[in-house]
Structures are given as C-alpha cells and as structure tokens.
Design a protein around this motif. Sequence first.
Motif, PDB file in Angstrom:
ATOM      1  N   UNK A  14       0.866  -1.178   0.000  1.00  0.00           N
ATOM      2  CA  UNK A  14       0.000   0.000   0.000  1.00  0.00           C
ATOM      3  C   UNK A  14       0.899   1.222   0.000  1.00  0.00           C
ATOM      4  N   UNK A  15       0.362   2.366  -0.438  1.00  0.00           N
ATOM      5  CA  UNK A  15       1.116   3.608  -0.417  1.00  0.00           C
ATOM      6  C   UNK A  15       1.228   4.244  -1.780  1.00  0.00           C
ATOM      7  N   UNK A  16       2.314   4.945  -1.997  1.00  0.00           N
ATOM      8  CA  UNK A  16       2.491   5.673  -3.245  1.00  0.00           C
ATOM      9  C   UNK A  16       3.947   5.590  -3.696  1.00  0.00           C
ATOM     10  N   UNK A  17       4.256   5.741  -4.870  1.00  0.00           N
ATOM     11  CA  UNK A  17       3.487   5.869  -6.083  1.00  0.00           C
ATOM     12  C   UNK A  17       3.495   4.533  -6.821  1.00  0.00           C
ATOM     13  N   UNK A  18       2.360   4.168  -7.380  1.00  0.00           N
ATOM     14  CA  UNK A  18       2.196   2.832  -7.946  1.00  0.00           C
ATOM     15  C   UNK A  18       3.217   2.499  -9.025  1.00  0.00           C
ATOM     16  N   UNK A  19       3.469   3.364 -10.028  1.00  0.00           N
ATOM     17  CA  UNK A  19       4.411   2.955 -11.079  1.00  0.00           C
ATOM     18  C   UNK A  19       5.877   2.934 -10.643  1.00  0.00           C
ATOM     19  N   UNK A  20       6.186   3.528  -9.532  1.00  0.00           N
ATOM     20  CA  UNK A  20       7.582   3.584  -9.094  1.00  0.00           C
ATOM     21  C   UNK A  20       7.809   2.689  -7.876  1.00  0.00           C
ATOM     22  N   UNK A  21       7.476   3.171  -6.711  1.00  0.00           N
ATOM     23  CA  UNK A  21       7.842   2.474  -5.478  1.00  0.00           C
ATOM     24  C   UNK A  21       7.021   1.220  -5.222  1.00  0.00           C
ATOM     25  N   UNK A  22       5.735   1.249  -5.522  1.00  0.00           N
ATOM     26  CA  UNK A  22       4.914   0.053  -5.341  1.00  0.00           C
ATOM     27  C   UNK A  22       5.357  -1.016  -6.335  1.00  0.00           C
ATOM     28  N   UNK A  23       5.494  -0.613  -7.581  1.00  0.00           N
ATOM     29  CA  UNK A  23       5.829  -1.578  -8.629  1.00  0.00           C
ATOM     30  C   UNK A  23       7.217  -2.194  -8.427  1.00  0.00           C
ATOM     31  N   UNK A  24       8.227  -1.394  -8.119  1.00  0.00           N
ATOM     32  CA  UNK A  24       9.563  -1.965  -7.936  1.00  0.00           C
ATOM     33  C   UNK A  24       9.609  -2.866  -6.701  1.00  0.00           C
ATOM     34  N   UNK A  25       8.887  -2.496  -5.658  1.00  0.00           N
ATOM     35  CA  UNK A  25       8.807  -3.356  -4.473  1.00  0.00           C
ATOM     36  C   UNK A  25       8.086  -4.655  -4.817  1.00  0.00           C
ATOM     37  N   UNK A  26       7.018  -4.560  -5.588  1.00  0.00           N
ATOM     38  CA  UNK A  26       6.272  -5.739  -6.026  1.00  0.00           C
ATOM     39  C   UNK A  26       7.171  -6.692  -6.805  1.00  0.00           C
ATOM     40  N   UNK A  27       7.896  -6.173  -7.775  1.00  0.00           N
ATOM     41  CA  UNK A  27       8.747  -7.021  -8.607  1.00  0.00           C
ATOM     42  C   UNK A  27       9.878  -7.643  -7.794  1.00  0.00           C
ATOM     43  N   UNK A  28      10.465  -6.873  -6.896  1.00  0.00           N
ATOM     44  CA  UNK A  28      11.510  -7.437  -6.039  1.00  0.00           C
ATOM     45  C   UNK A  28      10.934  -8.515  -5.128  1.00  0.00           C
ATOM     46  N   UNK A  29       9.753  -8.291  -4.568  1.00  0.00           N
ATOM     47  CA  UNK A  29       9.122  -9.292  -3.696  1.00  0.00           C
ATOM     48  C   UNK A  29       8.833 -10.574  -4.471  1.00  0.00           C
ATOM     49  N   UNK A  30       8.306 -10.445  -5.677  1.00  0.00           N
ATOM     50  CA  UNK A  30       8.047 -11.627  -6.501  1.00  0.00           C
ATOM     51  C   UNK A  30       9.355 -12.350  -6.831  1.00  0.00           C
ATOM     52  N   UNK A  31      10.404 -11.600  -7.117  1.00  0.00           N
ATOM     53  CA  UNK A  31      11.710 -12.194  -7.425  1.00  0.00           C
ATOM     54  C   UNK A  31      12.290 -12.935  -6.228  1.00  0.00           C
ATOM     55  N   UNK A  32      11.920 -12.502  -5.027  1.00  0.00           N
ATOM     56  CA  UNK A  32      12.375 -13.146  -3.791  1.00  0.00           C
ATOM     57  C   UNK A  32      11.412 -14.243  -3.324  1.00  0.00           C
ATOM     58  N   UNK A  33      10.442 -14.576  -4.163  1.00  0.00           N
ATOM     59  CA  UNK A  33       9.465 -15.649  -3.919  1.00  0.00           C
ATOM     60  C   UNK A  33       8.449 -15.372  -2.827  1.00  0.00           C
ATOM     61  N   UNK A  34       8.123 -14.106  -2.604  1.00  0.00           N
ATOM     62  CA  UNK A  34       6.982 -13.770  -1.748  1.00  0.00           C
ATOM     63  C   UNK A  34       5.724 -13.779  -2.600  1.00  0.00           C
ATOM     64  N   UNK A  35       4.600 -14.103  -1.989  1.00  0.00           N
ATOM     65  CA  UNK A  35       3.308 -13.849  -2.615  1.00  0.00           C
ATOM     66  C   UNK A  35       3.023 -12.377  -2.388  1.00  0.00           C
ATOM     67  N   UNK A  36       2.452 -11.713  -3.395  1.00  0.00           N
ATOM     68  CA  UNK A  36       2.256 -10.265  -3.320  1.00  0.00           C
ATOM     69  C   UNK A  36       0.799  -9.915  -3.573  1.00  0.00           C
ATOM     70  N   UNK A  37       0.267  -9.073  -2.687  1.00  0.00           N
ATOM     71  CA  UNK A  37      -1.051  -8.470  -2.861  1.00  0.00           C
ATOM     72  C   UNK A  37      -0.839  -6.961  -2.953  1.00  0.00           C
ATOM     73  N   UNK A  38      -1.399  -6.347  -3.974  1.00  0.00           N
ATOM     74  CA  UNK A  38      -1.362  -4.891  -4.112  1.00  0.00           C
ATOM     75  C   UNK A  38      -2.777  -4.386  -3.892  1.00  0.00           C
ATOM     76  N   UNK A  39      -2.945  -3.459  -2.960  1.00  0.00           N
ATOM     77  CA  UNK A  39      -4.274  -2.913  -2.660  1.00  0.00           C
ATOM     78  C   UNK A  39      -4.561  -1.742  -3.602  1.00  0.00           C
ATOM     79  N   UNK A  40      -5.500  -1.940  -4.503  1.00  0.00           N
ATOM     80  CA  UNK A  40      -5.786  -0.943  -5.541  1.00  0.00           C
ATOM     81  C   UNK A  40      -6.311   0.364  -4.976  1.00  0.00           C
TER      82      UNK A  40
END
Length: 191
Positions: free
Chosen positions: A130-156
């Motif tokens: 959760x938080x801001x900004x979706x195309x930058x900090x949320x997205x890069x955190x999401x991709x890193x989490x997926x790369x580290x084998x976490x399941x990821x939920x993004x709250x729209x």
Amino acid sequence: MKNTALIMIDMQRGFIDPSSPLCIAGAAATVPACAEVIRFFHENELPVFYAVRHYRADGSDVEKARAKTWAEGGKPMSEVCDANMSDAFPESFEVLASDHVFVKPRFSAFFATSLDLVLRRLGVQTVVLAGTTTPNCIRTTCYDALSLDYDVVVLSDCTSSVTDAVQAANLEDMQRIGAEIMTLEELKKHG
C-alpha cells in the motif's frame, strides 16, 4: 492471513501535500483507506512495515533523476524543509512500537534495506503493498518481492498514481506478472 505483512510505502507529507514538488496527485485521497488497512493489520496482530524516504539536507542521497526538482522545491523530506513537506506520516496513521519503520534509499523497499531479512525472520510469506506511487515504489517493491518468492497483494484503493490511467495500467501489469490485486474490503473478506 497468517504469515502476512503490510508494507506501507512513502505515505509521507512530502508525497501527499500539494505544495511539495514531489506530491503525487492521487496520494491524499488514499490516506483514509491506508489508515484503515494499518488498523486492520494491528487488530489482527500482523506485522506492519513503514518504508519511508528521508533525504539529507545536503542532497547527497537524493536520486539523480529527482535531485534538481528536490533542491529547487524546498528539499522535501529532509530536516530543513517546511513541515508540510516533511517525512512525517499523516496524523491518522497509527505507528506502534512493534511496527518496523525504515528508510529506503531508492524506489524499492527491498533495495539496500534489511526488509527481506526481517520478513524471513518473522516467517512472512505474503506481503501486502500500500502507499504511493504505484508505477515507481509500489511496482519496484512488487517485482523485487516476486523475485524473492513472496506472494504479493497490491491494494488498488490504498495505492496511488498521478492519473487514473497510469494507476490502471500499472495494476494490470503487476497482475500479469503474478501479483494479486485487491481492494481493502476484498482483503478483509479474504482474511
């Protein structure tokens, strides 16, 4: 929701207040939902992480791409900026002693931080972003989490972008790569 942690990213005055040169247009509207998801995680005794930005007054740690705007715009999120552009959280955010607050030096909450280490020590398998900004900090955190084998939920409804179109495109891209996109209410029902 066992083994799940919330990562609240960059919800600070310097990204929320319209007077800041780093303000994200949609961020202020998500503050109530972000405060609600924090309460939800606290009530369920689940870990809450606050990934924040803080810059040195001399600008030595500001990203190259942001340096000029930052310096000319009052040095937001530093110890010398006006209070309305500070690194402070919104007043409605509850930060408990058990929460984890850490400075992230770049877009991803995983880059050059101990986030992965602490999540693994806590047995976390799913991260909720959760938080801001979706195309930058949320997205890069999401991709890193997926790369580290976490399941990821993004709250729209707890994330934001400069426009609705940018928000929608980025949520769709993250969903295609493996993140689950939910609203806060869907998360509550799921949990």
